[in-house]
Design a protein around this motif. Structure first.
Motif, PDB file in Angstrom:
ATOM      1  N   TYR A   1       0.811  -1.217   0.000  1.00  0.00           N
ATOM      2  CA  TYR A   1       0.000   0.000   0.000  1.00  0.00           C
ATOM      3  C   TYR A   1       0.846   1.270   0.000  1.00  0.00           C
ATOM      4  O   TYR A   1       0.314   2.377   0.123  1.00  0.00           O
ATOM      5  N   ARG A   2       2.175   1.100  -0.121  1.00  0.00           N
ATOM      6  CA  ARG A   2       3.120   2.223  -0.150  1.00  0.00           C
ATOM      7  C   ARG A   2       3.013   3.107   1.095  1.00  0.00           C
ATOM      8  O   ARG A   2       3.023   4.331   1.020  1.00  0.00           O
ATOM      9  N   ILE A   3       2.872   2.446   2.230  1.00  0.00           N
ATOM     10  CA  ILE A   3       2.856   3.138   3.512  1.00  0.00           C
ATOM     11  C   ILE A   3       4.242   2.987   4.113  1.00  0.00           C
ATOM     12  O   ILE A   3       4.727   1.880   4.313  1.00  0.00           O
ATOM     13  N   ASP A   4       4.887   4.111   4.378  1.00  0.00           N
ATOM     14  CA  ASP A   4       6.236   4.096   4.923  1.00  0.00           C
ATOM     15  C   ASP A   4       6.226   3.888   6.428  1.00  0.00           C
ATOM     16  O   ASP A   4       5.277   4.251   7.116  1.00  0.00           O
ATOM     17  N   ARG A   5       7.332   3.343   6.900  1.00  0.00           N
ATOM     18  CA  ARG A   5       7.537   3.174   8.333  1.00  0.00           C
ATOM     19  C   ARG A   5       7.660   4.570   8.939  1.00  0.00           C
ATOM     20  O   ARG A   5       8.521   5.348   8.567  1.00  0.00           O
ATOM     21  N   SER A   6       6.781   4.900   9.871  1.00  0.00           N
ATOM     22  CA  SER A   6       6.798   6.243  10.435  1.00  0.00           C
ATOM     23  C   SER A   6       6.061   6.280  11.764  1.00  0.00           C
ATOM     24  O   SER A   6       5.515   5.283  12.216  1.00  0.00           O
ATOM     25  N   ASN A   7       6.037   7.459  12.348  1.00  0.00           N
ATOM     26  CA  ASN A   7       5.263   7.673  13.565  1.00  0.00           C
ATOM     27  C   ASN A   7       3.897   8.266  13.262  1.00  0.00           C
ATOM     28  O   ASN A   7       3.218   8.752  14.157  1.00  0.00           O
ATOM     29  N   LEU A   8       3.510   8.213  11.989  1.00  0.00           N
ATOM     30  CA  LEU A   8       2.187   8.670  11.576  1.00  0.00           C
ATOM     31  C   LEU A   8       1.140   7.714  12.155  1.00  0.00           C
ATOM     32  O   LEU A   8       1.371   6.506  12.240  1.00  0.00           O
ATOM     33  N   ARG A   9      -0.006   8.261  12.556  1.00  0.00           N
ATOM     34  CA  ARG A   9      -1.071   7.384  13.047  1.00  0.00           C
ATOM     35  C   ARG A   9      -1.465   6.414  11.945  1.00  0.00           C
ATOM     36  O   ARG A   9      -1.555   6.773  10.774  1.00  0.00           O
ATOM     37  N   PHE A  10      -1.707   5.176  12.323  1.00  0.00           N
ATOM     38  CA  PHE A  10      -2.065   4.127  11.374  1.00  0.00           C
ATOM     39  C   PHE A  10      -3.311   4.515  10.570  1.00  0.00           C
ATOM     40  O   PHE A  10      -3.354   4.322   9.355  1.00  0.00           O
ATOM     41  N   ALA A  11      -4.315   5.061  11.237  1.00  0.00           N
ATOM     42  CA  ALA A  11      -5.547   5.463  10.537  1.00  0.00           C
ATOM     43  C   ALA A  11      -5.260   6.517   9.479  1.00  0.00           C
ATOM     44  O   ALA A  11      -5.815   6.463   8.373  1.00  0.00           O
ATOM     45  N   ASP A  12      -4.398   7.469   9.780  1.00  0.00           N
ATOM     46  CA  ASP A  12      -4.053   8.511   8.818  1.00  0.00           C
ATOM     47  C   ASP A  12      -3.263   7.947   7.639  1.00  0.00           C
ATOM     48  O   ASP A  12      -3.475   8.336   6.490  1.00  0.00           O
ATOM     49  N   ALA A  13      -2.348   7.029   7.935  1.00  0.00           N
ATOM     50  CA  ALA A  13      -1.565   6.399   6.865  1.00  0.00           C
ATOM     51  C   ALA A  13      -2.469   5.592   5.948  1.00  0.00           C
ATOM     52  O   ALA A  13      -2.307   5.613   4.724  1.00  0.00           O
ATOM     53  N   CYS A  14      -3.435   4.893   6.518  1.00  0.00           N
ATOM     54  CA  CYS A  14      -4.383   4.122   5.705  1.00  0.00           C
ATOM     55  C   CYS A  14      -5.238   5.055   4.845  1.00  0.00           C
ATOM     56  O   CYS A  14      -5.477   4.772   3.671  1.00  0.00           O
ATOM     57  N   ALA A  15      -5.675   6.148   5.419  1.00  0.00           N
ATOM     58  CA  ALA A  15      -6.484   7.104   4.659  1.00  0.00           C
ATOM     59  C   ALA A  15      -5.697   7.654   3.477  1.00  0.00           C
ATOM     60  O   ALA A  15      -6.230   7.796   2.373  1.00  0.00           O
ATOM     61  N   ALA A  16      -4.418   7.939   3.682  1.00  0.00           N
ATOM     62  CA  ALA A  16      -3.576   8.442   2.597  1.00  0.00           C
ATOM     63  C   ALA A  16      -3.382   7.393   1.505  1.00  0.00           C
ATOM     64  O   ALA A  16      -3.201   7.735   0.345  1.00  0.00           O
ATOM     65  N   ALA A  17      -3.454   6.120   1.879  1.00  0.00           N
ATOM     66  CA  ALA A  17      -3.290   5.036   0.912  1.00  0.00           C
ATOM     67  C   ALA A  17      -4.634   4.543   0.361  1.00  0.00           C
ATOM     68  O   ALA A  17      -4.689   3.562  -0.368  1.00  0.00           O
ATOM     69  N   SER A  18      -5.707   5.226   0.709  1.00  0.00           N
ATOM     70  CA  SER A  18      -7.066   4.893   0.237  1.00  0.00           C
ATOM     71  C   SER A  18      -7.498   3.485   0.625  1.00  0.00           C
ATOM     72  O   SER A  18      -8.092   2.741  -0.167  1.00  0.00           O
ATOM     73  N   VAL A  19      -7.209   3.113   1.856  1.00  0.00           N
ATOM     74  CA  VAL A  19      -7.651   1.833   2.392  1.00  0.00           C
ATOM     75  C   VAL A  19      -8.107   2.085   3.821  1.00  0.00           C
ATOM     76  O   VAL A  19      -7.547   2.930   4.512  1.00  0.00           O
ATOM     77  N   THR A  20      -9.152   1.408   4.257  1.00  0.00           N
ATOM     78  CA  THR A  20      -9.575   1.578   5.641  1.00  0.00           C
ATOM     79  C   THR A  20      -8.695   0.711   6.541  1.00  0.00           C
ATOM     80  O   THR A  20      -8.185  -0.330   6.099  1.00  0.00           O
ATOM     81  N   PRO A  21      -8.497   1.115   7.772  1.00  0.00           N
ATOM     82  CA  PRO A  21      -7.712   0.279   8.690  1.00  0.00           C
ATOM     83  C   PRO A  21      -8.288  -1.125   8.844  1.00  0.00           C
ATOM     84  O   PRO A  21      -7.545  -2.106   8.905  1.00  0.00           O
ATOM     85  N   ASP A  22      -9.622  -1.233   8.867  1.00  0.00           N
ATOM     86  CA  ASP A  22     -10.243  -2.555   8.986  1.00  0.00           C
ATOM     87  C   ASP A  22      -9.919  -3.444   7.786  1.00  0.00           C
ATOM     88  O   ASP A  22      -9.644  -4.624   7.936  1.00  0.00           O
ATOM     89  N   GLU A  23      -9.965  -2.862   6.587  1.00  0.00           N
ATOM     90  CA  GLU A  23      -9.649  -3.627   5.378  1.00  0.00           C
ATOM     91  C   GLU A  23      -8.183  -4.066   5.397  1.00  0.00           C
ATOM     92  O   GLU A  23      -7.862  -5.206   5.090  1.00  0.00           O
ATOM     93  N   PHE A  24      -7.309  -3.154   5.777  1.00  0.00           N
ATOM     94  CA  PHE A  24      -5.885  -3.481   5.854  1.00  0.00           C
ATOM     95  C   PHE A  24      -5.662  -4.625   6.836  1.00  0.00           C
ATOM     96  O   PHE A  24      -4.974  -5.598   6.524  1.00  0.00           O
ATOM     97  N   LEU A  25      -6.239  -4.517   8.027  1.00  0.00           N
ATOM     98  CA  LEU A  25      -6.045  -5.548   9.048  1.00  0.00           C
ATOM     99  C   LEU A  25      -6.681  -6.880   8.644  1.00  0.00           C
ATOM    100  O   LEU A  25      -6.140  -7.941   8.956  1.00  0.00           O
ATOM    101  N   ALA A  26      -7.805  -6.836   7.933  1.00  0.00           N
ATOM    102  CA  ALA A  26      -8.426  -8.078   7.455  1.00  0.00           C
ATOM    103  C   ALA A  26      -7.524  -8.775   6.439  1.00  0.00           C
ATOM    104  O   ALA A  26      -7.356 -10.000   6.474  1.00  0.00           O
ATOM    105  N   GLN A  27      -6.938  -8.001   5.531  1.00  0.00           N
ATOM    106  CA  GLN A  27      -6.029  -8.590   4.558  1.00  0.00           C
ATOM    107  C   GLN A  27      -4.763  -9.113   5.227  1.00  0.00           C
ATOM    108  O   GLN A  27      -4.248 -10.168   4.860  1.00  0.00           O
ATOM    109  N   LEU A  28      -4.283  -8.392   6.211  1.00  0.00           N
ATOM    110  CA  LEU A  28      -3.119  -8.839   6.974  1.00  0.00           C
ATOM    111  C   LEU A  28      -3.421 -10.150   7.688  1.00  0.00           C
ATOM    112  O   LEU A  28      -2.621 -11.093   7.645  1.00  0.00           O
ATOM    113  N   ASP A  29      -4.578 -10.238   8.320  1.00  0.00           N
ATOM    114  CA  ASP A  29      -4.980 -11.454   9.017  1.00  0.00           C
ATOM    115  C   ASP A  29      -5.078 -12.632   8.055  1.00  0.00           C
ATOM    116  O   ASP A  29      -4.577 -13.725   8.340  1.00  0.00           O
TER     117      ASP A  29
END
Length: 76
Positions: A29-57
């Motif tokens: 999702y081209r999310i860099d390692r950072s101290n950015l809030r996870f929700a904000d990073a997901c929003a910038a990558a046009s994915v919801t945190p729930d969707e990201f975590l579901a795919q990760l799971d």
């Protein structure tokens, strides 16, 4: 189902919690390692945190299943 706890984590916290598998999905999702809030990073990558975590799971479950299958085949 929304889990607000993980949304408050930073991207670095997600990496520490979920390890190498999370790194793969973050790169996808081209999310860099950072101290950015996870929700904000997901929003910038046009994915919801729930969707990201579901795919990760799902990815972690697939990897675990392959490891078990390989282990069984190795000793059979």
């Amino acid at each position: 189902m929304r889990n607000g706890t993980f949304e408050q984590y930073t991207v670095e916290d997600i990496l520490q919690t979920f390890g190498a598998e999370a790194r793969t999905f973050l790169r996808e999702y081209r999310i860099d390692r950072s101290n950015l809030r996870f929700a904000d990073a997901c929003a910038a990558a046009s994915v919801t945190p729930d969707e990201f975590l579901a795919q990760l799971d799902a990815g972690m479950r697939r990897r675990a299943a392959r490891a078990v299958k390989h282990s069984v085949e190795e000793y059979a």
